[in-house]
Design a protein around this motif. Structure first.
Motif, short mmCIF file in Angstrom:
data_model
loop_
_atom_site.label_atom_id
_atom_site.label_comp_id
_atom_site.label_asym_id
_atom_site.label_seq_id
_atom_site.Cartn_x
_atom_site.Cartn_y
_atom_site.Cartn_z
N ASN A 57 41.05 69.09 64.06
CA ASN A 57 40.64 67.70 63.90
C ASN A 57 39.35 67.50 64.70
N LEU A 58 38.26 68.03 64.19
CA LEU A 58 37.00 68.05 64.94
C LEU A 58 36.45 66.64 65.18
N LEU A 59 35.88 66.46 66.39
CA LEU A 59 35.30 65.17 66.77
C LEU A 59 34.07 65.43 67.62
N THR A 60 32.94 64.85 67.22
CA THR A 60 31.71 64.96 68.00
C THR A 60 31.79 64.01 69.19
N VAL A 61 31.29 64.49 70.34
CA VAL A 61 31.18 63.67 71.53
C VAL A 61 29.74 63.77 72.02
#
Length: 131
Positions: free
Chosen positions: A121-125
């Motif tokens: 569940n990739l998420l950019t930060v």
């Protein structure tokens, strides 16, 4: 979450917590993200891969909002990032609208490959650096 994804998540995070992260944190050139624990209030250091672009540091979380450091960021967005041995203060922003897979193509290859391989569940930060 499917049974396969849950088993994968538990296996990978258990390995990271017990073996990978304790070793990586000791490496002098490893990039670290320091958050404030949302329950304990204590500093929490997590090895991350990412890249500084101008006054921002970009990374992609493998497990999105399920990642402990992302949950800490949501509670306390003030963070520090150690880049090439030097600490930088900043404010972290989860970026669900960003295309995390496309973002990985702009970040260090080895880490990006690992994130793609184990992430579910990739998420950019983005961390806006103040110094």
């Amino acid at each position: 979450m499917s049974r396969y994804r849950e088993i994968k998540y538990r296996t990978v995070t258990s390995f990271q917590r017990r073996i990978g992260n304790p070793i990586l944190k000791r490496l002098p050139n490893q990039t670290l993200l320091e958050t404030t624990g949302r329950k304990s209030g204590l500093p929490r250091k997590t090895p991350v891969g990412g890249r500084r672009i101008g006054n921002a540091f970009w990374l992609v979380s493998e497990y999105g909002e399920k990642s402990q450091y992302v949950r800490n960021i949501q509670a306390h967005p003030q963070v520090r990032v150690r880049i090439k041995g030097r600490w930088h203060a900043g404010t972290a922003h989860p970026m669900p609208q960003d295309d995390a897979r496309a973002r990985l193509k702009t970040l260090p290859r080895l880490n990006s490959a690992a994130v793609r391989a184990v992430g579910t569940n990739l998420l950019t930060v983005r961390v806006d650096l103040t110094n």
